[in-house]
Design an enzyme around this catalytic site. Structure first.
Site, short mmCIF file in Angstrom:
data_model
loop_
_atom_site.label_atom_id
_atom_site.label_comp_id
_atom_site.label_asym_id
_atom_site.label_seq_id
_atom_site.Cartn_x
_atom_site.Cartn_y
_atom_site.Cartn_z
CG ASP A 92 -1.95 1.09 1.19
OD1 ASP A 92 -2.42 1.42 0.08
OD2 ASP A 92 -2.29 1.62 2.26
CG ASN A 109 2.53 1.33 -4.87
OD1 ASN A 109 3.50 1.25 -4.12
ND2 ASN A 109 1.96 0.27 -5.42
NE ARG A 144 -2.06 6.41 0.62
CZ ARG A 144 -1.95 5.50 1.57
NH1 ARG A 144 -1.65 5.87 2.80
NH2 ARG A 144 -2.12 4.22 1.30
CD1 TRP A 145 7.40 6.82 -1.90
CD2 TRP A 145 7.07 6.77 -4.12
NE1 TRP A 145 8.64 6.85 -2.50
CE2 TRP A 145 8.46 6.83 -3.87
CE3 TRP A 145 6.63 6.73 -5.44
CZ2 TRP A 145 9.41 6.84 -4.89
CZ3 TRP A 145 7.57 6.75 -6.46
CH2 TRP A 145 8.94 6.80 -6.18
CE LYS A 203 -4.36 8.61 -8.27
NZ LYS A 203 -5.82 8.33 -8.35
CG ASN A 230 -7.08 -2.05 -6.52
OD1 ASN A 230 -6.05 -2.68 -6.31
ND2 ASN A 230 -7.54 -1.15 -5.66
CB SER A 240 -7.88 -3.64 2.27
OG SER A 240 -7.68 -2.40 2.91
#
EC number: 2.5.1.-
Length: 226
Positions: free
Chosen positions: A12, A14, A16-17, A25, A60, A182
């Site tokens: 988890d 990716n 936000r990084w 993205k 997703n 999740s």
């Protein structure tokens, strides 16, 4: 050396990084995929028999078509570029999820990877893709009912899961700074120890893996008992 038989990781953070580094993205997801390659030597060194990576959830599919298409493309690229190295290192590949939602060409690529590595026994690397645990349990129950059974046992469900040979999860790691699992391996992780990290997955390294394992080693597991 560790007594962990099954390590599961929710990859988890990716996107936000990527935001943090002013990247797209897609670049974040690519960095997340590259991290698997970087950590493979550590996975092999730890000699944990079974490692499952949550790469693409059933939820997703609800993301933008651009992001979904890129994530699917990433899986294809990863299998194409990394398969020989994985095979050379004795890694058995498994892929779990509702794979019929993928293109026939990608399904063929997945099946070829599974077939090529099926006799390897160093570690098993299981990729959870188009995967949701509720969906897996529903699919298992549907399979059992279709077979004609009127009563369902724990054993029946275990044998009808996407990978009946998958051992129960010992340690589940989630980077990314959120505290939930999740819809990931709900059946298999019934008694798993959970470890959460604020670091995003692309920033995760072998020392973070070791820190999680060290934390796990200090815990007394009760499996629901006192």
């Amino acid at each position: 050396m560790t007594n962990i038989k099954h390590l599961a990781i929710i990859m988890d953070g990716n996107a936000r990084w990527a935001d943090q580094h002013n990247l797209t993205k897609s670049e974040g997801h690519k960095a997340g995929a590259d991290k698997i390659r970087e950590l493979l030597p550590e996975f092999l060194n730890l000699n944990i028999p079974y490692i499952t990576l949550y790469t693409f959830s059933s939820e997703n599919w609800q993301r933008s078509s651009t992001e979904v298409d890129f994530l699917i493309k990433l899986l294809s690229i990863y299998l194409k570029t990394e398969l020989n190295n994985l095979h050379k290192n004795g890694v058995k590949i498994k892929v779990i999820g509702r794979l019929t939602l993928l293109s026939s060409s990608l399904q063929k690529q997945i099946n070829n990877a599974i077939e090529l590595t099926k006799n390897n026994n160093k570690i098993t690397l299981c990729i959870a893709f188009s995967y949701g645990s509720r969906q897996e349990i529903v699919d298992a129950c549907t399979k059992i009912i279709t077979s004609g059974k009127k009563a369902v046992s724990d054993s029946d469900i275990q044998h009808a899961l996407y990978d009946p040979e998958m051992p129960d999860v010992d340690l589940l790691i989630r980077p990314g700074g959120v505290y939930r699992i999740s819809n990931f391996l709900l059946w298999q992780a019934a008694y798993a120890e959970l470890y959460f990290s604020p670091k995003y997955w692309p920033d995760f390294n072998k020392y973070d893996i070791q820190e999680a394992i060290n934390d796990y080693s200090k815990r007394k597991r009760t499996f629901g008992k006192r």
